[in-house]
Design a protein around this motif. Structure first.
Motif, mmCIF file in Angstrom:
data_model
loop_
_atom_site.group_PDB
_atom_site.id
_atom_site.type_symbol
_atom_site.label_atom_id
_atom_site.label_comp_id
_atom_site.label_asym_id
_atom_site.label_seq_id
_atom_site.Cartn_x
_atom_site.Cartn_y
_atom_site.Cartn_z
ATOM 1 N N VAL A 1 30.851 41.113 41.985
ATOM 2 C CA VAL A 1 31.583 40.925 43.238
ATOM 3 C C VAL A 1 33.071 41.002 42.932
ATOM 4 C CG1 VAL A 1 32.064 39.343 45.136
ATOM 5 C CG2 VAL A 1 29.746 39.471 44.158
ATOM 6 N N LEU A 2 33.738 41.975 43.521
ATOM 7 C CA LEU A 2 35.178 42.110 43.337
ATOM 8 C C LEU A 2 35.910 41.493 44.519
ATOM 9 C CD1 LEU A 2 33.799 45.070 42.244
ATOM 10 C CD2 LEU A 2 36.090 45.162 41.294
ATOM 11 N N GLY A 3 36.965 40.758 44.228
ATOM 12 C CA GLY A 3 37.761 40.159 45.288
ATOM 13 C C GLY A 3 38.835 41.109 45.796
ATOM 14 N N TYR A 4 39.657 40.608 46.690
ATOM 15 C CA TYR A 4 40.755 41.385 47.266
ATOM 16 C C TYR A 4 42.071 40.976 46.610
ATOM 17 C CZ TYR A 4 37.314 42.085 51.002
ATOM 18 O OH TYR A 4 36.179 42.386 51.718
ATOM 19 N N PRO A 5 43.019 41.896 46.537
ATOM 20 C CA PRO A 5 44.330 41.530 45.984
ATOM 21 C C PRO A 5 45.189 40.804 47.013
ATOM 22 C CG PRO A 5 44.341 43.832 46.655
ATOM 23 C CD PRO A 5 42.933 43.326 46.882
ATOM 24 N N VAL B 1 35.046 39.110 40.029
ATOM 25 C CA VAL B 1 36.246 39.688 39.426
ATOM 26 C C VAL B 1 37.411 39.448 40.383
ATOM 27 C CG1 VAL B 1 37.328 41.738 38.462
ATOM 28 C CG2 VAL B 1 34.840 41.484 38.349
ATOM 29 N N ASP B 2 38.370 38.669 39.953
ATOM 30 C CA ASP B 2 39.555 38.359 40.751
ATOM 31 C C ASP B 2 40.529 39.531 40.642
ATOM 32 O OD1 ASP B 2 41.719 37.270 42.054
ATOM 33 O OD2 ASP B 2 41.741 35.408 40.903
ATOM 34 N N ALA B 3 40.742 40.222 41.747
ATOM 35 C CA ALA B 3 41.621 41.399 41.732
ATOM 36 C C ALA B 3 43.097 41.029 41.725
ATOM 37 C CB ALA B 3 41.318 42.285 42.942
ATOM 38 N N GLY C 1 44.562 49.296 39.332
ATOM 39 C CA GLY C 1 44.281 47.924 39.725
ATOM 40 C C GLY C 1 42.789 47.627 39.664
ATOM 41 N N TYR C 2 42.036 48.230 40.576
ATOM 42 C CA TYR C 2 40.613 47.913 40.674
ATOM 43 C C TYR C 2 39.789 48.424 39.490
ATOM 44 C CZ TYR C 2 39.986 45.555 45.164
ATOM 45 O OH TYR C 2 39.967 44.632 46.162
ATOM 46 N N LEU C 3 40.071 49.619 39.006
ATOM 47 C CA LEU C 3 39.267 50.139 37.898
ATOM 48 C C LEU C 3 39.415 49.263 36.643
ATOM 49 C CD1 LEU C 3 37.333 52.256 36.776
ATOM 50 C CD2 LEU C 3 39.332 53.679 36.223
ATOM 51 N N PRO C 4 40.630 48.893 36.224
ATOM 52 C CA PRO C 4 40.724 47.965 35.089
ATOM 53 C C PRO C 4 40.075 46.608 35.383
ATOM 54 C CG PRO C 4 42.813 49.095 35.401
ATOM 55 C CD PRO C 4 41.958 49.432 36.586
ATOM 56 N N ALA C 5 40.139 46.166 36.636
ATOM 57 C CA ALA C 5 39.471 44.909 36.982
ATOM 58 C C ALA C 5 37.970 45.006 36.715
ATOM 59 C CB ALA C 5 39.741 44.558 38.436
ATOM 60 N N LEU C 6 37.370 46.106 37.150
ATOM 61 C CA LEU C 6 35.931 46.297 36.905
ATOM 62 C C LEU C 6 35.664 46.483 35.408
ATOM 63 C CD1 LEU C 6 33.069 46.601 37.901
ATOM 64 C CD2 LEU C 6 33.579 48.985 38.515
#
Length: 266
Positions: free
Chosen positions: A170-174, A218-220, A256-261
């Motif tokens: 689960v990815l969060g929002y920035p 995953v905290d974005a 942003g999102y790809l490194p977060a994942l």
């Protein structure tokens, strides 16, 4: 001492050592690559709104979304991409779970922002008064802490039922904004601050429900820090993006999102 038995013993010892060395030095069959059957669910932050390069026959799904980029970089066995701009939790449950099965190994999702009405809140805050913005944000916070948890629980449970062997991420929002001076036409610093605070509430609620479901959250926010609207190098589009407003741009998905994942997938 009898030399013949000694010679036989020595020969046997040499043969044993040679066999052991051969087992070490001769390569065995190559290890098969891990099977990755990946399904990307969720709303516009998963489909890639803001990145461009859309498949116009779909819900603004982009080849530059974090999901598409991750699938391309990891040589997945299969990749299904039902994420859709504008989706709420009910849409995920009712319309996006078809590709899931017991063979699915990984599922990603961003969801909940549309349930809380953040799109209309952002529009209201951009063009409305300070008091209207504050009231709408407070309403969204209340919804996020009272109604949204049950909706998230139901969504994650439905995913688990359809894909019992998958890792759920689960990815969060920035946070969307930097809060320093941003020109006379920009949203006020106070509005940007309370909107960021609402994003913090949403992140906290989502993280808690993901943990309760046994999912990886995953905290974005740390990955987008310093790159919100009003940054010198923004990864979030302002209202000038029209339908793409307040979504990551292509850099936001890539950097942003790809490194977060990647931070949780290795």
């Amino acid at each position: 001492m009898h030399l013949r038995p000694l010679a036989r013993a020595l020969a046997a010892s040499v043969a044993t050592v040679a066999t052991a060395l051969a087992a070490v030095l001769v390569p065995g069959p190559a290890q098969a690559a891990a099977t990755i059957n990946y399904v990307a669910l969720g709303d516009s932050y998963s489909s890639g709104v803001g990145a461009g390069s859309y498949d116009l026959s779909t819900c603004l799904r982009s080849s530059k979304s974090y999901a598409s980029l991750w699938a391309a970089a990891n040589a997945v066995t299969s990749f299904s991409f039902p994420a859709c701009g504008g989706a709420v939790t009910a849409d995920v449950i009712n319309e996006q779970l078809g590709p899931l099965s017991s063979s699915t190994t990984m599922v990603t999702i961003t969801i909940g922002g549309n349930d809380a009405g953040f799109s209309s809140i952002l529009e209201n805050c951009r063009f409305g008064s300070e008091s209207d913005c504050t009231n709408r944000v407070n309403q969204a916070k209340t919804f996020a802490t009272t109604e949204l948890p049950g909706r998230l629980d139901a969504t994650y449970a439905a995913i688990r039922t359809r894909a019992p062997n998958a890792r759920l991420i689960v990815l969060g929002y920035p946070r969307l904004f930097e809060t320093g001076w941003c020109g006379v036409l920009a949203m006020s610093s106070s509005k940007r601050t309370i909107l960021n605070e609402a994003a913090d509430v949403l992140a906290s609620v989502t993280a808690a429900r993901a943990a309760a479901a046994g999912a990886t959250f995953v905290d974005a926010r740390p990955f987008f820090a310093g790159h919100g609207v009003c940054a010198s190098s923004p990864w979030i589009k302002d209202v000038t993006g029209l339908i793409e407003a307040y979504h990551p741009n292509a850099d936001g998905y890539r950097y942003g999102y790809l490194p977060a994942l990647n931070s949780v997938t290795g």
